[in-house]
Design an enzyme around this catalytic site. Structure first.
Site, short mmCIF file in Angstrom:
data_model
loop_
_atom_site.label_atom_id
_atom_site.label_comp_id
_atom_site.label_asym_id
_atom_site.label_seq_id
_atom_site.Cartn_x
_atom_site.Cartn_y
_atom_site.Cartn_z
N GLU A 333 50.63 43.28 39.40
CA GLU A 333 50.23 42.01 40.02
C GLU A 333 48.81 41.65 39.63
OE1 GLU A 333 48.36 39.35 42.97
OE2 GLU A 333 47.80 41.42 42.51
N HIS A 433 39.07 45.19 46.08
CA HIS A 433 38.75 45.63 44.71
C HIS A 433 37.52 46.53 44.64
CE1 HIS A 433 40.98 41.84 42.97
NE2 HIS A 433 41.75 42.59 43.74
#
Lengths: 473, 473
Positions: A333, A433
């Site tokens: 993704e 992240h």
């Protein structure tokens, strides 16, 4: 969740006004009665997860998995190992309707990365290279720095002021991720003016010196240059130095590398429908890949776990909905929905018949609030009615259109009904992240409630006497 | 703020019950009237800082300083350079009553530090060596790991289970820093059982993968071993692995080194009293040194700035209090109040006459609430009355005894009156001793209000017709 989400999230921001007002729904009394008739079975599912045999299991299992594998970058062996492990887990748990489907994915790898401020004073600058960035020449590069806060500021500079320089983007956090994230792809605009590298303020509203990685796009036809994110703290320091007129010099070494594409897999486990097996399937999903830092627990193992655990618990409860409930753990993704796009292409011929609803969780599995939904006005009315059953979870909020569903946008963008988890995720981008995407972000009770919402909603949609109406382009 | 604070903070936790009740104060009507008579001048001071000529200046100046020098470890050249710069700033600003006083300080230096998890899977573990830690042998050490959550758990293990191992302390956050910080000095207990190194969960209640450094004490007569802090995330991961029965192996390399002591300086700037110069001085203070990570903005340049800026603004306003207001920027607080202890020793002979009040800020300069105070019951009553003047700042809260004043505890512990800034610092330990101690933590308006509180309080105490009563042991 990757870089493309901001479009979907921006849409979600205007969603309240497009709610179908209660009185615009004209569901038949029979259908309303049928839906309300599911309350006892919803209660049973919810009770088993919140207080019964499955209590705490989603969190325990998720902790085991993320401890064992950590981050799982698409194209890397660790993701494939984690898929093998999951397939074996499914077998152990008696979930025999499990299989994988291949997808071609990019294969970028982070190497050693190091940025050192040399002037006006020495300081190591923690960085994270951005996905698909090229490396620096061997031995690195040393250059003076231009700091800008906006693209307009960069464009207003004469080319000779930028040529041969490292451009630092010290953009402000502009209220939302969606408003800010374009700077993460600033390498192209800087390269157009002759910059040799870019360092970008991490895209977050809060920081404890944590650089954030993420996707970025080079501009076709423009020279690729190395690009990485700085911590917010260091970006602001460089901005202050630059505004003071200091000459800033940085040495940058990045051994990041793009290999040839690789094969990965979407990972699938399902509870086959008692009446319909490969038609009118209800999909519950998240993405198993992550960036290569931290543990990929929040983004997005959590979304995967509430999906496949929903299938496990419905199976173990001996429930037999008319339609198949299929958990899909997408691959790749983060680099741009490679797994979802591949799945769409492979299932294209029969897709109208095959799919009834796409559910997804990819903005955290904090305390659940409800589901946002895309579909025809009639489908919205049915879905709202189903959500009213979720009072025992306290997650009955309905919004439209769907937000935060990057993988399922491949279908919802063309008219398929879709629903995404809404949760209390106001701190999502603090960890997004980073090395801090870990089990510290995941709460056992919240996870139970998310799984219960996915399990109960999927069950009711899968068992209803009618398909959700759709208007597929 | 360093490792010793927890004692003071623990005292502060029981402070409310020891408040002198309003009706136990028997200040004379004349004294009350005198104190209340300062309201116009307090308002003038506060207005000039919050809305007038000094608005925003504390923040701007603090940002310049921390950008220019970053972290300032005692014993290192950077701290001395920053002192030289400040002395030159004082002159530029017309603050000619400025000088330094020497202090002998330890000189420890962080070298390259690297911890790598080798088994059960490979992962870099970001660490920060703890102050005064020794390094590893050249080339590092590789050993299996024992993970414990408590000292009791460690002590209950047979020595042969610990011998030659790296001990990981994965202690819980026990509600407060004071309750938890003892684990940062876990090296001694581990070494007693034959451990060759310790890695300790960072002492914080919140983390984005940020290791926290800090002081630690070896146990006299017990072998010194290398000791560092892990991120909370990694400590919990190792605990999970260990509880699962995994064999955990870590390679640890630390080039940290203890040099001979060095000379540093306390940095002093004052507004000389119009009547008394070197007697009954009101001290306002913070510590200029920091750990060697981040910018040392919160811990504790902020405390220094609200102190010396108070002196600057009182001077520029042309105010002439009867007594001297002396800003002292202590050196080497982090290693154990070396600057304050040295100052105490040098001023010991006349200290009863020399000092009227010691103020300090060393738990952040977030939004100010008030001041906590140590002193005789009568001094408390006077100080409460003075605090009631601070309504324009919204910082009138009084507590006793003083908390969070590590440097001034050298005097307050012996009966000198002392006051510490109370502020909305519930996130203080999120950033404490990390790379994230930066200007992001500092808000211009909050800093102005802190400076105003220090300036106005110091002025009134320095100008009052009487000294604060004291009962010095």
């Amino acid at each position: 969740m990757n870089r493309f989400c901001f479009i979907v999230l921006a849409l979600a921001a205007v969603s309240v006004s497009s709610l179908p007002a209660q009185d615009t729904c004209n569901l038949s009394e029979d259908l309303k009665k049928e839906i309300q008739g599911y309350q006892p079975i919803v209660n049973q599912i919810v009770e088993s997860i919140l207080n019964g045999q499955f209590k705490g299991d989603t969190h325990r299992s998720l902790a085991d998995f993320t401890t064992k594998f950590g981050a799982r970058l698409a194209g890397e062996k660790v993701l494939e190992n984690s898929i093998d492990y999951l397939m074996s887990e499914f077998k152990t748990l008696g979930l025999h309707n499990s299989y994988t489907e291949e997808a071609v994915v990019p294969h970028w790898q982070r190497g050693q990365e190091k940025a050192t401020l040399l002037s006006p004073r020495k300081k190591e600058l923690p960085i994270l290279g951005l996905g698909t960035t090229i490396g620096t020449p061997k031995g690195g590069l040393t250059a003076d720095v231009v700091v800008v806060e906006t693209f307009d500021e960069l464009r207003s500079l004469p080319d000779e002021k930028v040529q041969g320089k490292i451009v630092v983007f010290a953009e402000q956090w502009m209220g939302t991720y969606g408003n800010t994230v374009a700077y993460r792809s600033g390498a192209g605009e800087a390269a157009k003016k002759g910059a040799i590298a870019t360092l970008i303020r991490s895209v977050t509203q809060f920081s404890i010196a944590s650089p954030h990685t993420g996707g970025q796009n080079y501009i076709r036809g423009v020279k690729k240059i190395p690009t990485a994110c700085l911590s917010v703290e260091d970006a602001l320091m460089l901005l202050r130095m630059y505004r003071e007129g200091e000459t800033i010099t940085i040495h940058l070494e990045m051994e990041d590398y793009n290999f040839d594409d690789n094969i990965s897999r979407n990972t699938i486990v399902e509870l086959p429908g008692s009446l319909y097996k490969n038609t009118s399937v209800v999909v519950v999903s998240g993405h198993l890949d992550s960036w290569d830092v931290g543990f990929g627990a929040m983004d997005d193992a959590g979304g995967c776990w509430i999906s496949w655990k929903a299938v496990e618990y419905l199976t173990k409860l001996g429930l037999a909905p008319k339609r198949t409930v299929r958990a899909i753990l997408w691959t790749a993704e983060e680099e741009g929905y490679y797994g979802a796009i591949s799945y769409r292409d492979n299932h294209k011929a029969q897709e109208k018949e095959e799919f009834n609803l796409f559910m997804e969780s990819d903005t955290g599995t904090f305390d659940p609030i409800g589901l946002d939904f895309s579909g025809t006005p009639e489908a919205q009315c049915i879905f709202k009615e189903i959500l009213s059953l979720m009072t025992p979870i306290g997650a009955t909020e309905f919004k439209t259109p769907v937000g935060g569903g990057p993988d399922i946008s491949v279908w919802t963008g063309r008219g398929f009904p879709g629903a995404s988890l809404m949760n209390k995720n106001d701190k999502y981008f603090w960890f997004h992240h980073t090395q801090g995407d870990s089990m510290l972000v995941e709460d056992p009770d919240s996870l139970d409630r998310c799984t219960a919402l996915f399990a109960a909603t999927a069950y009711v949609v899968a068992d209803l006497s009618i398909d959700l109406p759709k208007d597929v382009k």
